[in-house]
Design a protein around this motif. Structure first.
Motif, PDB file in Angstrom:
ATOM      1  N   ASP A   1     -53.353  33.267 -59.876  1.00 35.44           N
ATOM      2  CA  ASP A   1     -52.471  32.602 -58.925  1.00 35.44           C
ATOM      3  C   ASP A   1     -53.319  31.830 -57.932  1.00 35.44           C
ATOM      4  O   ASP A   1     -53.594  32.309 -56.827  1.00 35.44           O
ATOM      5  CB  ASP A   1     -51.653  33.711 -58.221  1.00 35.44           C
ATOM      6  CG  ASP A   1     -50.455  33.184 -57.450  1.00 35.44           C
ATOM      7  OD1 ASP A   1     -49.949  32.104 -57.799  1.00 35.44           O
ATOM      8  OD2 ASP A   1     -50.015  33.874 -56.507  1.00 35.44           O
TER       9      ASP A   1
ATOM     10  N   THR B   1     -50.828  30.094 -62.289  1.00 35.78           N
ATOM     11  CA  THR B   1     -49.700  29.614 -61.485  1.00 35.78           C
ATOM     12  C   THR B   1     -50.265  28.956 -60.232  1.00 35.78           C
ATOM     13  O   THR B   1     -51.289  29.393 -59.686  1.00 35.78           O
ATOM     14  CB  THR B   1     -48.750  30.759 -61.070  1.00 35.78           C
ATOM     15  OG1 THR B   1     -49.499  31.818 -60.482  1.00 35.78           O
ATOM     16  CG2 THR B   1     -47.960  31.286 -62.256  1.00 35.78           C
TER      17      THR B   1
ATOM     18  N   ASN C   1     -48.840  26.671 -56.510  1.00 33.78           N
ATOM     19  CA  ASN C   1     -47.694  26.254 -55.699  1.00 33.78           C
ATOM     20  C   ASN C   1     -48.229  25.313 -54.625  1.00 33.78           C
ATOM     21  O   ASN C   1     -49.457  25.182 -54.475  1.00 33.78           O
ATOM     22  CB  ASN C   1     -46.929  27.473 -55.139  1.00 33.78           C
ATOM     23  CG  ASN C   1     -47.757  28.306 -54.174  1.00 33.78           C
ATOM     24  OD1 ASN C   1     -48.579  27.784 -53.415  1.00 33.78           O
ATOM     25  ND2 ASN C   1     -47.541  29.616 -54.192  1.00 33.78           N
TER      26      ASN C   1
ATOM     27  N   LYS D   1     -42.331  24.369 -62.619  1.00 30.77           N
ATOM     28  CA  LYS D   1     -41.896  25.428 -61.706  1.00 30.77           C
ATOM     29  C   LYS D   1     -40.775  24.869 -60.826  1.00 30.77           C
ATOM     30  O   LYS D   1     -40.950  23.850 -60.150  1.00 30.77           O
ATOM     31  CB  LYS D   1     -43.097  25.833 -60.860  1.00 30.77           C
ATOM     32  CG  LYS D   1     -43.081  27.262 -60.407  1.00 30.77           C
ATOM     33  CD  LYS D   1     -44.407  27.558 -59.734  1.00 30.77           C
ATOM     34  CE  LYS D   1     -44.448  28.957 -59.233  1.00 30.77           C
ATOM     35  NZ  LYS D   1     -45.547  29.159 -58.280  1.00 30.77           N
TER      36      LYS D   1
ATOM     37  N   THR E   1     -38.955  29.910 -59.634  1.00 32.93           N
ATOM     38  CA  THR E   1     -39.737  30.525 -58.559  1.00 32.93           C
ATOM     39  C   THR E   1     -38.877  30.879 -57.350  1.00 32.93           C
ATOM     40  O   THR E   1     -37.717  30.480 -57.270  1.00 32.93           O
ATOM     41  CB  THR E   1     -40.905  29.577 -58.155  1.00 32.93           C
ATOM     42  OG1 THR E   1     -41.795  30.274 -57.289  1.00 32.93           O
ATOM     43  CG2 THR E   1     -40.411  28.312 -57.476  1.00 32.93           C
TER      44      THR E   1
ATOM     45  N   PHE F   1     -41.017  37.604 -56.289  1.00 33.44           N
ATOM     46  CA  PHE F   1     -42.157  37.633 -55.349  1.00 33.44           C
ATOM     47  C   PHE F   1     -42.273  39.030 -54.752  1.00 33.44           C
ATOM     48  O   PHE F   1     -41.667  39.326 -53.722  1.00 33.44           O
ATOM     49  CB  PHE F   1     -41.919  36.615 -54.227  1.00 33.44           C
ATOM     50  CG  PHE F   1     -42.290  35.195 -54.563  1.00 33.44           C
ATOM     51  CD1 PHE F   1     -42.189  34.694 -55.856  1.00 33.44           C
ATOM     52  CD2 PHE F   1     -42.731  34.335 -53.568  1.00 33.44           C
ATOM     53  CE1 PHE F   1     -42.529  33.378 -56.152  1.00 33.44           C
ATOM     54  CE2 PHE F   1     -43.077  33.021 -53.845  1.00 33.44           C
ATOM     55  CZ  PHE F   1     -42.974  32.533 -55.137  1.00 33.44           C
TER      56      PHE F   1
ATOM     57  N   ARG G   1     -43.971  39.509 -50.989  1.00 30.49           N
ATOM     58  CA  ARG G   1     -43.132  39.061 -49.862  1.00 30.49           C
ATOM     59  C   ARG G   1     -41.969  40.020 -49.634  1.00 30.49           C
ATOM     60  O   ARG G   1     -41.500  40.169 -48.501  1.00 30.49           O
ATOM     61  CB  ARG G   1     -42.624  37.636 -50.107  1.00 30.49           C
ATOM     62  CG  ARG G   1     -43.740  36.620 -50.092  1.00 30.49           C
ATOM     63  CD  ARG G   1     -43.233  35.193 -50.027  1.00 30.49           C
ATOM     64  NE  ARG G   1     -44.281  34.267 -50.421  1.00 30.49           N
ATOM     65  CZ  ARG G   1     -44.179  32.954 -50.399  1.00 30.49           C
ATOM     66  NH1 ARG G   1     -43.057  32.394 -49.992  1.00 30.49           N
ATOM     67  NH2 ARG G   1     -45.191  32.184 -50.788  1.00 30.49           N
TER      68      ARG G   1
ATOM     69  N   ALA H   1     -44.898  37.892 -59.333  1.00 26.53           N
ATOM     70  CA  ALA H   1     -45.680  36.989 -58.479  1.00 26.53           C
ATOM     71  C   ALA H   1     -45.828  37.585 -57.092  1.00 26.53           C
ATOM     72  O   ALA H   1     -45.260  38.638 -56.796  1.00 26.53           O
ATOM     73  CB  ALA H   1     -44.997  35.628 -58.410  1.00 26.53           C
ATOM     74  N   SER H   2     -46.601  36.874 -56.265  1.00 22.61           N
ATOM     75  CA  SER H   2     -46.863  37.352 -54.897  1.00 22.61           C
ATOM     76  C   SER H   2     -47.525  38.727 -54.940  1.00 22.61           C
ATOM     77  O   SER H   2     -47.206  39.613 -54.160  1.00 22.61           O
ATOM     78  CB  SER H   2     -45.545  37.372 -54.103  1.00 22.61           C
ATOM     79  OG  SER H   2     -45.752  37.688 -52.762  1.00 22.61           O
TER      80      SER H   2
ATOM     81  N   ARG I   1     -50.528  41.215 -54.348  1.00 25.34           N
ATOM     82  CA  ARG I   1     -51.511  41.232 -53.268  1.00 25.34           C
ATOM     83  C   ARG I   1     -52.734  42.092 -53.577  1.00 25.34           C
ATOM     84  O   ARG I   1     -53.763  41.953 -52.941  1.00 25.34           O
ATOM     85  CB  ARG I   1     -50.857  41.764 -51.982  1.00 25.34           C
ATOM     86  CG  ARG I   1     -49.651  40.977 -51.524  1.00 25.34           C
ATOM     87  CD  ARG I   1     -50.064  39.764 -50.703  1.00 25.34           C
ATOM     88  NE  ARG I   1     -49.040  38.747 -50.652  1.00 25.34           N
ATOM     89  CZ  ARG I   1     -47.973  38.775 -49.866  1.00 25.34           C
ATOM     90  NH1 ARG I   1     -47.782  39.779 -49.060  1.00 25.34           N
ATOM     91  NH2 ARG I   1     -47.100  37.801 -49.890  1.00 25.34           N
TER      92      ARG I   1
ATOM     93  N   THR J   1     -49.158  37.522 -62.117  1.00 24.20           N
ATOM     94  CA  THR J   1     -50.023  36.440 -61.641  1.00 24.20           C
ATOM     95  C   THR J   1     -50.671  36.896 -60.344  1.00 24.20           C
ATOM     96  O   THR J   1     -50.001  37.310 -59.408  1.00 24.20           O
ATOM     97  CB  THR J   1     -49.282  35.095 -61.491  1.00 24.20           C
ATOM     98  OG1 THR J   1     -50.267  34.089 -61.204  1.00 24.20           O
ATOM     99  CG2 THR J   1     -48.190  35.092 -60.426  1.00 24.20           C
TER     100      THR J   1
HETATM  101  C1  E4P Z   1     -46.755  32.202 -57.751  1.00 28.21           C
HETATM  102  O1  E4P Z   1     -46.144  31.717 -58.664  1.00 28.21           O
HETATM  103  C2  E4P Z   1     -46.206  32.323 -56.386  1.00 28.21           C
HETATM  104  O2  E4P Z   1     -45.960  31.064 -55.848  1.00 28.21           O
HETATM  105  C3  E4P Z   1     -47.177  33.108 -55.556  1.00 28.21           C
HETATM  106  O3  E4P Z   1     -47.527  34.288 -56.256  1.00 28.21           O
HETATM  107  C4  E4P Z   1     -46.692  33.426 -54.149  1.00 28.21           C
HETATM  108  O4  E4P Z   1     -47.612  34.285 -53.554  1.00 28.21           O
HETATM  109  P1  E4P Z   1     -47.634  34.615 -51.979  1.00 28.21           P
HETATM  110  O5  E4P Z   1     -46.406  35.363 -51.636  1.00 28.21           O
HETATM  111  O6  E4P Z   1     -48.874  35.417 -51.792  1.00 28.21           O
HETATM  112  O7  E4P Z   1     -47.695  33.276 -51.275  1.00 28.21           O
END
Ligand code: E4P
Length: 217
Positions: A6, A26, A28, A87, A111, A133, A136, A167-168, A170, A187
């Motif tokens: 990512d 991925t 963004n 996306k 997304t 996500f 988040r 996604a997102s 950490r 990702t």
């Molecule tokens: C990937 O496709 C997402 O846009 C990404 O994982 C968002 O990650 P974040 O919440 O750390 O910004």
């Protein structure tokens, strides 16, 4: 489970790719901005550069939020390279755009998904990937991994072909928990991927083996 990275950072992408475990990328707009990339042409060039490194799906995000604009941008992105996945944000016009892209053989990644209801809509529209996500959600006192489990359960029950792309992410524990929950793809930033290598007993064990080997010489 597929591993995507990512990021829009080419060094990170090369490092993960060199491990031989990378299935895709991925990006963004925030990740592009983080790399200091400015202007449409440079963003496009970065997608091409990424596609030339990684043999796998590369998500490129549309900026338009109206149907016509998303279709125009998405078609141009998809024409860049066969690995491009368009996306599209989880909004009403986005769902229509995903249906259009699906019907026209263009892969999509829906997304900004934060609920099972949104994931059902993405699957009904034929999205290739859905991106919940999880980090988040965790930031908002909602367990992101629970959502992965819920979506995986629903998709399996109805045999939806949309792949759940967590996604997102950490940290490494997110990766392990998403694997347990049945995510099709994770990702992750490079440090979360590399974190999977770590165990102090591995380091201690290797040091001992090397020390003992030197006694056998
Ligand atoms: C990937 O496709 C997402 O846009 C990404 O994982 C968002 O990650 P974040 O919440 O750390 O910004």
């Amino acid at each position: 489970m597929k591993f995507f990275i990512d990021t829009a950072n080419l060094d990170h992408i090369r490092e993960a790719n060199d491990l031989g475990i990378l299935d895709g990328v991925t990006t963004n707009p925030s990740l592009m901005a983080k790399e200091g990339i400015k202007g449409h042409d440079n963003i496009i060039q970065r997608y091409v550069d990424i596609c030339n490194i990684v043999n796998g799906d590369v998500s490129a995000e549309v900026i338009a939020t109206d149907l016509k604009g998303m279709i125009k941008e998405g078609e141009a992105l998809a024409a860049l390279h066969p690995n491009i996945v368009v996306k599209v944000p989880m909004i009403k016009e986005g769902i229509k755009a995903i249906r259009y892209f699906t019907d026209n053989g263009i892969k999509t990644n829906c997304t900004l998904v934060f609920s099972a209801g949104q994931a059902i809509l993405a699957a009904k529209a034929g999205a290739t990937y859905v991106s919940p996500f999880i980090g988040r959600l965790d930031d908002n006192s909602v367990d992101g991994v629970d959502l992965i489990e819920q979506i995986v359960h629903i998709y399996r029950m109805y045999d939806f072909q949309t792949q759940v792309l967590a996604a997102s992410i950490r940290h490494t524990m997110h990766i392990v928990k998403c694997a347990e929950a049945g995510a099709d793809v994770v990702t992750c930033p490079l440090d979360a991927i590399l974190g999977l290598l770590n165990h102090p007993l591995t380091d201690i064990g290797l040091a001992k083996f090397l020390a003992d080997y030197s006694k056998t010489k």
